[in-house]
Motif scaffolding. Sequence first.
Motif, PDB file in Angstrom:
ATOM      1  N   ASN A 106      12.432  15.495 -27.263  1.00 48.54           N
ATOM      2  CA  ASN A 106      12.397  14.481 -26.217  1.00 48.54           C
ATOM      3  C   ASN A 106      12.796  15.087 -24.880  1.00 48.54           C
ATOM      4  N   ILE A 107      11.812  15.516 -24.105  1.00 50.94           N
ATOM      5  CA  ILE A 107      12.073  16.041 -22.778  1.00 50.94           C
ATOM      6  C   ILE A 107      11.281  15.177 -21.806  1.00 50.94           C
ATOM      7  N   PRO A 108      11.910  14.136 -21.257  1.00 46.99           N
ATOM      8  CA  PRO A 108      11.190  13.168 -20.449  1.00 46.99           C
ATOM      9  C   PRO A 108      10.441  13.766 -19.260  1.00 46.99           C
ATOM     10  N   PHE A 109      10.959  14.797 -18.625  1.00 49.27           N
ATOM     11  CA  PHE A 109      10.333  15.336 -17.433  1.00 49.27           C
ATOM     12  C   PHE A 109       9.053  16.103 -17.731  1.00 49.27           C
ATOM     13  N   LEU A 110       8.851  16.502 -18.989  1.00 47.09           N
ATOM     14  CA  LEU A 110       7.740  17.384 -19.321  1.00 47.09           C
ATOM     15  C   LEU A 110       6.386  16.743 -19.028  1.00 47.09           C
ATOM     16  N   LEU A 156      16.367   8.300 -17.072  1.00 44.01           N
ATOM     17  CA  LEU A 156      17.004   7.291 -17.922  1.00 44.01           C
ATOM     18  C   LEU A 156      18.529   7.359 -17.790  1.00 44.01           C
ATOM     19  N   LEU A 157      19.071   8.567 -17.820  1.00 44.53           N
ATOM     20  CA  LEU A 157      20.521   8.726 -17.680  1.00 44.53           C
ATOM     21  C   LEU A 157      20.980   8.244 -16.308  1.00 44.53           C
ATOM     22  N   ARG A 158      20.248   8.603 -15.279  1.00 40.98           N
ATOM     23  CA  ARG A 158      20.625   8.182 -13.931  1.00 40.98           C
ATOM     24  C   ARG A 158      20.589   6.653 -13.815  1.00 40.98           C
ATOM     25  N   ASP A 159      19.614   6.003 -14.436  1.00 39.13           N
ATOM     26  CA  ASP A 159      19.547   4.540 -14.415  1.00 39.13           C
ATOM     27  C   ASP A 159      20.740   3.921 -15.143  1.00 39.13           C
ATOM     28  N   HIS A 160      21.066   4.448 -16.323  1.00 36.00           N
ATOM     29  CA  HIS A 160      22.214   3.933 -17.078  1.00 36.00           C
ATOM     30  C   HIS A 160      23.509   4.129 -16.295  1.00 36.00           C
ATOM     31  N   ALA A 161      23.664   5.298 -15.708  1.00 40.26           N
ATOM     32  CA  ALA A 161      24.878   5.583 -14.947  1.00 40.26           C
ATOM     33  C   ALA A 161      24.983   4.645 -13.739  1.00 40.26           C
ATOM     34  N   GLU A 162      23.881   4.483 -13.025  1.00 36.12           N
ATOM     35  CA  GLU A 162      23.884   3.608 -11.851  1.00 36.12           C
ATOM     36  C   GLU A 162      24.236   2.181 -12.242  1.00 36.12           C
ATOM     37  N   ASP A 163      23.673   1.691 -13.350  1.00 34.04           N
ATOM     38  CA  ASP A 163      23.986   0.345 -13.830  1.00 34.04           C
ATOM     39  C   ASP A 163      25.470   0.186 -14.138  1.00 34.04           C
ATOM     40  N   ALA A 164      26.110   1.289 -14.532  1.00 36.38           N
ATOM     41  CA  ALA A 164      27.539   1.255 -14.855  1.00 36.38           C
ATOM     42  C   ALA A 164      28.414   1.598 -13.655  1.00 36.38           C
ATOM     43  N   GLY A 165      27.786   1.832 -12.496  1.00 38.64           N
ATOM     44  CA  GLY A 165      28.553   2.140 -11.293  1.00 38.64           C
ATOM     45  C   GLY A 165      28.986   3.590 -11.195  1.00 38.64           C
ATOM     46  N   LEU A 182      18.116   9.391 -24.039  1.00 34.68           N
ATOM     47  CA  LEU A 182      19.317   9.490 -23.225  1.00 34.68           C
ATOM     48  C   LEU A 182      20.057  10.788 -23.534  1.00 34.68           C
ATOM     49  N   GLY A 183      20.061  11.185 -24.807  1.00 30.00           N
ATOM     50  CA  GLY A 183      20.693  12.453 -25.181  1.00 30.00           C
ATOM     51  C   GLY A 183      20.020  13.638 -24.515  1.00 30.00           C
ATOM     52  N   SER A 184      18.697  13.628 -24.480  1.00 31.45           N
ATOM     53  CA  SER A 184      17.970  14.699 -23.789  1.00 31.45           C
ATOM     54  C   SER A 184      18.338  14.734 -22.318  1.00 31.45           C
ATOM     55  N   ASP A 185      18.347  13.568 -21.694  1.00 30.94           N
ATOM     56  CA  ASP A 185      18.713  13.506 -20.283  1.00 30.94           C
ATOM     57  C   ASP A 185      20.144  13.977 -20.055  1.00 30.94           C
ATOM     58  N   ALA A 186      21.061  13.598 -20.938  1.00 25.43           N
ATOM     59  CA  ALA A 186      22.457  14.017 -20.784  1.00 25.43           C
ATOM     60  C   ALA A 186      22.568  15.537 -20.877  1.00 25.43           C
ATOM     61  N   GLY A 187      21.843  16.131 -21.802  1.00 21.98           N
ATOM     62  CA  GLY A 187      21.863  17.586 -21.922  1.00 21.98           C
ATOM     63  C   GLY A 187      21.277  18.260 -20.703  1.00 21.98           C
ATOM     64  N   LEU A 188      20.170  17.724 -20.213  1.00 21.54           N
ATOM     65  CA  LEU A 188      19.547  18.297 -19.009  1.00 21.54           C
ATOM     66  C   LEU A 188      20.452  18.120 -17.791  1.00 21.54           C
ATOM     67  N   VAL A 227      21.189  22.899 -24.250  1.00 23.81           N
ATOM     68  CA  VAL A 227      21.607  21.651 -23.620  1.00 23.81           C
ATOM     69  C   VAL A 227      21.036  20.412 -24.309  1.00 23.81           C
ATOM     70  N   LEU A 228      19.839  20.508 -24.865  1.00 23.30           N
ATOM     71  CA  LEU A 228      19.271  19.338 -25.544  1.00 23.30           C
ATOM     72  C   LEU A 228      20.046  19.014 -26.820  1.00 23.30           C
ATOM     73  N   GLU A 229      20.421  20.031 -27.549  1.00 24.25           N
ATOM     74  CA  GLU A 229      21.210  19.816 -28.773  1.00 24.25           C
ATOM     75  C   GLU A 229      22.565  19.196 -28.434  1.00 24.25           C
ATOM     76  N   GLU A 230      23.213  19.731 -27.410  1.00 26.21           N
ATOM     77  CA  GLU A 230      24.529  19.206 -27.026  1.00 26.21           C
ATOM     78  C   GLU A 230      24.424  17.790 -26.473  1.00 26.21           C
ATOM     79  N   GLY A 231      23.380  17.525 -25.693  1.00 28.62           N
ATOM     80  CA  GLY A 231      23.185  16.173 -25.163  1.00 28.62           C
ATOM     81  C   GLY A 231      22.932  15.165 -26.265  1.00 28.62           C
ATOM     82  N   ALA A 232      22.152  15.562 -27.263  1.00 25.87           N
ATOM     83  CA  ALA A 232      21.876  14.663 -28.395  1.00 25.87           C
ATOM     84  C   ALA A 232      23.161  14.341 -29.146  1.00 25.87           C
ATOM     85  N   ALA A 233      23.999  15.346 -29.373  1.00 25.12           N
ATOM     86  CA  ALA A 233      25.272  15.116 -30.064  1.00 25.12           C
ATOM     87  C   ALA A 233      26.155  14.165 -29.258  1.00 25.12           C
ATOM     88  N   TRP A 234      26.180  14.362 -27.949  1.00 23.80           N
ATOM     89  CA  TRP A 234      26.983  13.492 -27.094  1.00 23.80           C
ATOM     90  C   TRP A 234      26.478  12.048 -27.167  1.00 23.80           C
TER      91      TRP A 234
END
Length: 146
Positions: A2-6, A41-50, A80-86, A121-128
Amino acid sequence: MNIPFLDNWRKRHEDAQGASLADAVSSDPEGAAQLLSECELLRDHAEDAGVELDDSAESLSALDQLLPRWREDPEVSPWLGSDAGLYLGTVLVRTVPGAVWGLRPDGQPVVRLESGRELDVLEEGAAWAETGTPELSQLYAEFSEG
């Protein structure tokens, strides 16, 4: 994977026959870094949470404090995990001297440090995203030391 930017990258480079992501990383590292930092996706979630994602180590700590509501949606969590890793990789590349984006032979993006260490980073983001551990700020602290 899952690499959304690709998909965005492929759309931008439809005309370049045979162009690969590896070509982009080696020939235009700044452009590749820009694509890898999108994390919509991560930026949207973060923004929604302030939470402002300003590509700083502090923003990683703020992400670690978010309530993981995305875990309730099995469709969102992997993206979201992919985005977090990226995003983690983006912060490392932008703040740690000598850290660069690279690709493994299988096309998986990694961050390479001057010491030769690599972070998948993708593996670590997925775990997170799935469990909250290791924390993004903890990974940053470990890898920013070299």
